[in-house]
Structures are given as structure tokens and as C-alpha cells.
Design a protein around this motif. Structure first.
Motif, PDB file in Angstrom:
ATOM      1  N   SER A 315       0.820  -1.215   0.000  1.00 32.61           N
ATOM      2  CA  SER A 315       0.000   0.000   0.000  1.00 32.61           C
ATOM      3  C   SER A 315       0.851   1.262   0.000  1.00 32.61           C
ATOM      4  O   SER A 315       0.400   2.320  -0.458  1.00 32.61           O
ATOM      5  N   PRO A 319       1.607   2.601  -4.839  1.00 36.29           N
ATOM      6  CA  PRO A 319       0.959   3.851  -5.275  1.00 36.29           C
ATOM      7  C   PRO A 319       1.954   4.966  -5.585  1.00 36.29           C
ATOM      8  O   PRO A 319       1.735   5.748  -6.537  1.00 36.29           O
ATOM      9  N   GLN A 323       2.353   6.816  -9.299  1.00 34.90           N
ATOM     10  CA  GLN A 323       2.027   8.230  -9.461  1.00 34.90           C
ATOM     11  C   GLN A 323       3.223   9.102  -9.829  1.00 34.90           C
ATOM     12  O   GLN A 323       3.037  10.275 -10.188  1.00 34.90           O
ATOM     13  N   MET A 336      -4.212   9.601  -9.167  1.00 36.08           N
ATOM     14  CA  MET A 336      -4.434   9.027  -7.836  1.00 36.08           C
ATOM     15  C   MET A 336      -5.470   7.896  -7.901  1.00 36.08           C
ATOM     16  O   MET A 336      -5.303   6.847  -7.271  1.00 36.08           O
ATOM     17  N   ALA A 339      -3.940   4.822  -9.680  1.00 34.48           N
ATOM     18  CA  ALA A 339      -2.999   4.139  -8.790  1.00 34.48           C
ATOM     19  C   ALA A 339      -3.740   3.283  -7.778  1.00 34.48           C
ATOM     20  O   ALA A 339      -3.343   2.147  -7.487  1.00 34.48           O
ATOM     21  N   GLY A 340      -4.836   3.826  -7.248  1.00 33.14           N
ATOM     22  CA  GLY A 340      -5.632   3.042  -6.305  1.00 33.14           C
ATOM     23  C   GLY A 340      -6.240   1.818  -6.950  1.00 33.14           C
ATOM     24  O   GLY A 340      -6.281   0.732  -6.351  1.00 33.14           O
ATOM     25  N   VAL A 343      -3.888  -1.103  -7.210  1.00 29.84           N
ATOM     26  CA  VAL A 343      -3.647  -1.818  -5.954  1.00 29.84           C
ATOM     27  C   VAL A 343      -4.878  -2.633  -5.551  1.00 29.84           C
ATOM     28  O   VAL A 343      -4.761  -3.621  -4.827  1.00 29.84           O
TER      29      VAL A 343
END
Length: 689
Positions: A315, A319, A323, A336, A339-340, A343
Motif C-alpha cells: 500500500s 501507489p 504516481q 491518484m 494508482a488506487g 492496488v
């Protein structure tokens, strides 16, 4: 010699004393739910508790998309803004074991409501402020909800049938990772397209939904541990954890070699050592360190630190890499939200793999599942050394790491609850959740140092270098290897019920009930059979169904009138009583019981002989119960062939000694402690009527 029920108080020692705390080690059974209730609520329990666990985990990652903007949003410095995250971490660390203990004492469902209520209140405060201090207060209240996960696991153990418990606990245990992975892209999406306060409105609304659903679908657990709450222990543990986690989380800001950081580490060591010494002496500790020191519990908690470290590394690292601008030469230039989403596969895999991991634990044992999880997670981070050049490659890395975390997280509750009494499951799981949190905090500190010190400039701005990311992956692999080595020393899988039954001598097998009922053996933690241990079966209505004494091999058998849920209570002198919810079908169920020894402290030693009132002959197999001033059963015993009994290591206080007879006889004792007393009892035997 004591006769009948005296009107006076029998006194030993020089003077009578006020009642002192007495270890309340017996679990008080509430009526077990009936079959229809199980049928109505079984599926709802799992879904609702898993939902609440995910909601709490989402709360942890809620502000991750806002980290860079927090100083501006709260009109403060970067250092002060970091308290928004630190406050949640500290409150969660303190609340996890405390809520677990309160749940064991006062009801897990009740404390679950309290935890979710704290999340609602904290979210409401955060949603209505743009100032630092109220925000920190609100985030601290949100952190108080971390006890939901261990409470949920314990409720599942108490309420669900055995065939569903493994997969349900695996999902609940994994909810911490699931919520963290799925919450990040959702929070990023809200942060990019709406006012940031909406994040907290959403978390409060989800917590309120969880609270309402829990009120409808989650019943109160039937297993309790009555006693007094250890406030001194709670304060000591809180102080030690705050010092430790504050040093870990703020060390990079203050300097790892600064007097403040080193002083906090030193204070943590001193306070926690003092707290441990106190917990070993107190009658009703917040954390039973003797149970925690058992190899299976201790090693599982140590492994929890390493697996928590590994989970958070994904985590934290992925990310940032996603980014970073493409101009750096290795950054992937994602938004953002993107990137989330890269994951998120880790969380999705955890959801779908939880039942698989539970089946692996059931077939091969939770030790194998934990070791497999460490290996798979290490493979995922090893892949990260190469597969991070395109966004789709990070999806693979995230999914493999998520699979490993799911396997490991599913195994830990099974390992913990296989080694602690049912009356301590919430507190024990709370401590394990705390260990995972310490792992995530350590990952944040260690990897934060790596990413801030191994940099290269881009446009005059220092950015983490590719070597920093690779180093972080290697450190995570090292954490997984440490977890694997720790897990290797866990006890191997216990024999399956059929295998255990095969070990029972023929006489024990012949004694098994012909229809609904329970049979098995009562042992110590070292595997020694306990002879003449008392077994009591209680109906859903709270009525005693049957009683039995174990044979020399520790075997017992109890008949049940019909299939359904019951409470089985096991007691043996010198050991902590245990009460557990059990279910039987049309055939007898094999259920072994492990009783932990009670802490023997210097104190009252009461012994004597139970005799027949008519002719004074010793009475064998007479049951005696010792009850403290609060009405809690603290010891039980059964007389031997010579009619003798003995209670040792009793703290000072007031007790009632009840001898079962026709009618029963009660003798009141007010003792000063540190003394020995001989108390004979006369009973009217059935043959004397």
C-alpha cells in the motif's frame, strides 16, 4: 466440623478482611441459540461482520489520498498534519486489546456497538471541521473502532456451526487488507471529484449502516468472562504502546537519533516490562500473559508483525511508483484514482481466496496456510523487482501479494483460537490484530526512511529512486522470510477428530453416546489426560442436561436429548474452567477440551473430608463448588475414594463452599489469606433417607 448452613461466618486467620479480587476464570454461558435462530441468522452474521470489518479498514486508508493536501486543508504545518494519521494509529493500538477484553467480559455484541458508535462519532466530527485539533480528536475516535475485527472473529466462533467457521473467520481476518485495498481507489475518486469532507460523511454513513445491520443480524455471544476490568493494566499497556508507536511513526520527523525518539523507545521498554510484571501478578489481567506466552500464541503474534509489515509495504510503495511522473524514467504517471485501482486487485483476491485459505487450513492445518501465505507474498514482492514497468504489471504484483496475505491472515485466528480458552478469544484476537498494526507502523517507518533517503532529483525536487523501490521490495521479502521462519516453529497440525478418536482406548469409544451428544477427552496444554474433570451440558434454556466425570484417560461422554446447540462446561481443580458453545446432529460429536492451569499464588489452602451425616463414612464422588463474594464460581472439585478434597492458592476474600447433596450444604468462609484451614462437610446421603 461444619454442619448444614451456618448462620455465622467461619473465620480463618487473625481477622476477617474485605473481599479481595478473585480470579474469575470461568466463562458464564448464556442460553445457546436454537436451531431456527441459527438458520435465520447464520448467513447474515458472516456478511454483516465482514462488512463492518471492511468499513473499519476503509477508515484507515481514508486520508491517504489527502496526505499531500492536509497541511493546506487544515491550515497547519506538515509535521502537525501528520497527527491526523498518527492519532488513528495510536487510538487503534490501545482500543484493540481493550475492546477485546471488554467484549469477553460484558458481551461482544455490546462492545461491537460501542466500537461502531465511536466510528460514527469520529466521522461526524471530521466531516464538520477544517481545523487540526477537532480533526485529530475525530480521527482518534475513528481509531477506537479497530476492535471490530477481533470482536467479529470471536462472535463467529461462538455463533457459527463448525463447518462454516473456517471460511467466515478467514474473511473477517482478511477484511483489514480487503478494506485497505478497496478503500484507497474509492477515497481517491471522492477526493478528486468532491469536497474532501464527503470522505468522512461516507465513512460515518457506512458505519451507521453496519451498526443497524449488526442490531438485526448479530446475536449476543453466549460466552462471557465475568470479573473486574483491569484499569491499571489498560493504562500501562496504553502508555507503553503510545511511547513505542509514537517513536516509530514520528521518528523520521524528529530524527531517529534525537533525544525525544530515543527517550520514547526507552520509556516504551521500561513501561511495557513493568506492565508485564504487573499483569503476571494481578488476579484478573487485561492480557493473560501466561496464555500469550504459549508457543502457538507467541509465535503467531510474532508472525503477525511480519505479515502486517508485508501487507502495508504494498500500500505504501506501489501507489508512489504508479504516481511518479514518467519523466523520471521509471514512474508510471498515473492519477491518484488509477494508482488506487492498480492496488485494488489485492483486495479482490483476498475476498475470493478467503474460503480457499480456510479449506487449506482445515485440510493441512493453519501452520501450513500461514507458511504458504508468507511464501506467496514473498514471491509477489520478488516479482515487483521486475514487473513494475507498466501499470498492468503492477496488477499482477498486487494480486499475488494479496493472495499471500489472504492465506496468512486466514490462518492466524485459527492458530490463536486453537490455543486459548473460548472465554478469552476476543482479547487474544485483539492482541493479534495489535501485532499486525505494529507491523504496519514499522513498515511505514522503515520504508519511509528508505524512500526519503534514496532519492534522485527531478526539476530540483528529490524523488524516490528506482533503487529505493527495489530496496523496499527486498525488505518486504525479508519480512516474509522472517514470518516463514517463525511459522516453521509453530506446533504441527493437531490430529483430525477421526484420528483423535482412533487414539482413544476401546473403553472410551464404547462410552460414546448412541445418538445426539458429545464425547472426547479433557487434557492439559501439554497433552496430559485430566482424570475426574467435571463436564456439564447446559440446554439452550439454561437447564442442566447432564454431568459426567472424565475417566483415567481423560475421556468423557454426554448424551443430548436432541440435535442442536448446547453449552459444554469443563472444570478441573487447579485449571481454568472452560465453557464453549457446541452443536450436535443425530450422531455424537467428538469434542476434545484443553484446560489451562490456573496461576497458583500464595494464599488460602482449604482441604477436608466429606462424610455421610448418619455414620461418618467418607463419601466419594461428592462435588464441591467454591463461589466468591460476587457469586462467581472460582473452583470446583470432586472427592476421591477417601472423601477428601483440596483447594490451593486462593487469594484472601469471602467464599461459599457448596457441597452437592440431598439437600446441598453450604459453608461460608471469610479468610485472611496465607493460611491453611481444614473444613469437613457432612452430607445426607440418598441411602440415608
Amino acid at each position: 466440623m461444619s454442619h448444614g448452613i451456618p448462620a455465622h461466618r467461619r473465620r480463618t486467620g487473625a481477622t476477617a478482611t474485605a473481599p479481595a479480587p478473585v480470579p474469575a476464570t470461568v466463562a458464564t454461558p448464556a442460553p445457546a441459540p436454537d436451531d431456527s435462530a441459527k438458520a435465520r441468522t447464520g448467513g447474515g452474521i458472516v456478511a454483516v461482520l465482514a462488512f463492518t470489518g471492511i468499513v473499519v479498514a476503509v477508515m484507515q486508508t481514508l486520508v491517504v489520498p489527502l496526505i499531500a493536501e492536509l497541511p493546506k486543508l487544515l491550515h497547519t504545518s506538515t509535521s502537525n498534519a501528520s497527527w491526523v494519521i498518527t492519532a488513528t494509529l495510536l487510538a487503534g493500538a490501545v482500543a484493540t486489546p481493550v475492546m477485546g477484553r471488554l467484549g469477553d467480559m460484558f458481551g461482544k455484541r455490546r462492545i461491537l456497538f460501542v466500537s461502531l458508535g465511536l466510528l460514527v462519532a469520529g466521522s461526524a466530527i471530521c466531516a464538520s471541521t477544517s481545523s487540526l485539533v477537532p480533526m485529530v480528536v475525530g480521527r482518534a475516535l475513528q481509531g477506537g473502532a479497530m476492535g471490530v475485527i477481533p470482536l467479529g472473529i470471536s462472535i463467529m466462533r461462538d455463533e457459527l456451526p463448525a463447518e462454516r467457521m473456517g471460511s467466515a473467520m478467514a474473511l473477517m481476518s482478511s477484511s483489514l487488507g480487503v478494506g485497505s485495498a478497496l478503500g484507497m481507489p474509492a477515497a481517491a475518486l471522492v477526493a478528486e471529484h468532491a469536497d474532501w469532507h464527503v470522505l468522512f460523511m461516507g465513512s460515518g454513513g457506512l458505519a451507521l449502516v453496519g451498526l443497524v445491520l449488526a442490531a438485526f443480524f448479530v446475536p449476543e455471544s453466549p460466552v462471557r468472562t465475568p470479573g473486574r476490568f483491569d484499569f491499571a493494566g489498560a493504562v500501562g499497556l496504553s502508555a507503553g504502546l503510545v511511547c513505542l508507536l509514537l517513536a516509530i511513526s514520528k521518528g523520521s520527523d524528529w530524527g531517529w537519533g534525537s533525544a525525544t525518539t530515543l527517550g520514547l523507545f526507552a520509556a516504551a521498554v521500561i513501561v511495557l516490562l513493568g506492565w508485564g510484571a504487573y499483569e503476571l501478578r494481578v488476579a484478573q489481567p487485561l492480557v493473560d500473559l501466561r496464555t500469550t506466552a504459549r508457543r502457538q500464541v507467541l509465535l503467531t503474534n510474532l508472525a503477525g508483525i511480519t505479515i502486517g509489515f508485508a501487507m502495508y509495504a504494498m500500500s505504501l510503495v506501489l501507489p508512489q511508483l504508479l504516481q511518479l511522473p514518467k519523466a523520471s524514467g521509471y514512474g508510471l504517471g498515473q492519477s491518484m484514482v488509477s494508482a488506487g485501482l492498480c492496488v485494488a486487485p489485492g483486495g479482490v483476491v483476498m475476498v475470493f481466496l478467503s474460503p480457499v485459505s480456510a479449506r487449506l487450513s482445515a485440510r493441512r492445518g493453519p501452520k501450513v496456510s500461514l507458511m504458504a501465505g508468507a511464501v506467496v507474498t514473498a514471491v509477489g514482492y520478488a516479482l515487483g523487482l521486475w514487473l513494475v514497468h507498466q501499470p498492468w504489471q503492477t496488477l499482477i504484483v498486487s494480486a499475488v501479494i494479496g493472495a499471500g496475505i489472504a492465506l496468512a491472515y486466514a490462518a492466524m485466528p485459527a492458530l490463536i483460537m486453537g490455543a486459548v480458552p473460548p472465554s478469552e478469544t476476543a482479547a487474544a484476537n485483539g492482541l493479534n490484530t495489535l501485532m499486525r498494526s505494529i507491523g504496519t507502523s514499522t513498515a511505514s517507518a522503515v520504508l519511509g526512511v528508505v524512500l526519503t533517503h534514496m532519492t534522485q532529483p527531478l526539476g530540483g525536487v528529490p524523488l524516490p529512486s528506482m533503487n529505493a523501490f527495489r530496496t523496499s521490495f527486498l525488505i518486504a521479502v525479508g519480512g516474509c522470510v522472517a514470518g516463514l521462519l517463525i511459522a516453521a516453529f509453530l506446533p504441527g497440525r493437531r490430529p483430525a477428530p477421526a484420528a483423535v478418536a482412533a487414539e482413544v482406548p476401546e473403553a472410551a469409544e464404547e462410552a460414546a453416546p448412541a445418538g445426539p451428544g458429545f464425547h472426547g477427552r479433557v487434557r492439559t496444554a501439554q497433552g496430559t489426560p485430566l482424570e475426574r474433570a467435571g463436564l456439564t451440558l447446559v440446554s439452550p434454556a439454561g437447564r442442566q442436561i447432564g454431568r459426567a466425570l472424565t475417566r483415567p484417560d481423560g475421556g468423557y461422554a454426554l448424551q443430548a436429548p436432541r440435535p442442536g446447540g448446547y453449552v459444554l462446561i469443563a472444570t478441573a481443580d487447579g485449571h481454568q474452567p472452560q465453557a464453549v458453545t457446541v452443536r450436535t446432529g443425530t450422531a455424537p460429536v467428538h469434542h476434545d477440551i484443553v484446560l489451562a492451569p490456573t496461576a497458583v499464588a500464595a494464599g488460602l489452602d482449604v482441604h477436608g473430608t466429606v462424610r455421610a451425616r448418619r455414620d461418618g463414612r467418607p463419601l466419594a464422588d461428592a462435588r464441591l463448588t467454591l463461589v466468591d463474594a460476587t457469586g462467581t464460581v472460582v473452583r470446583t472439585a470432586v472427592t476421591g475414594d477417601d472423601g477428601g478434597y483440596r483447594f490451593t492458592g486462593l487469594p484472601a476474600g469471602e467464599y461459599s463452599l457448596i457441597a452437592g447433596g440431598y439437600p446441598p450444604v453450604a459453608t461460608a468462609l471469610a479468610v485472611a489469606g496465607g493460611t491453611r484451614d481444614h473444613v469437613d462437610v457432612e452430607l445426607l446421603h440418598p441411602a440415608d433417607h
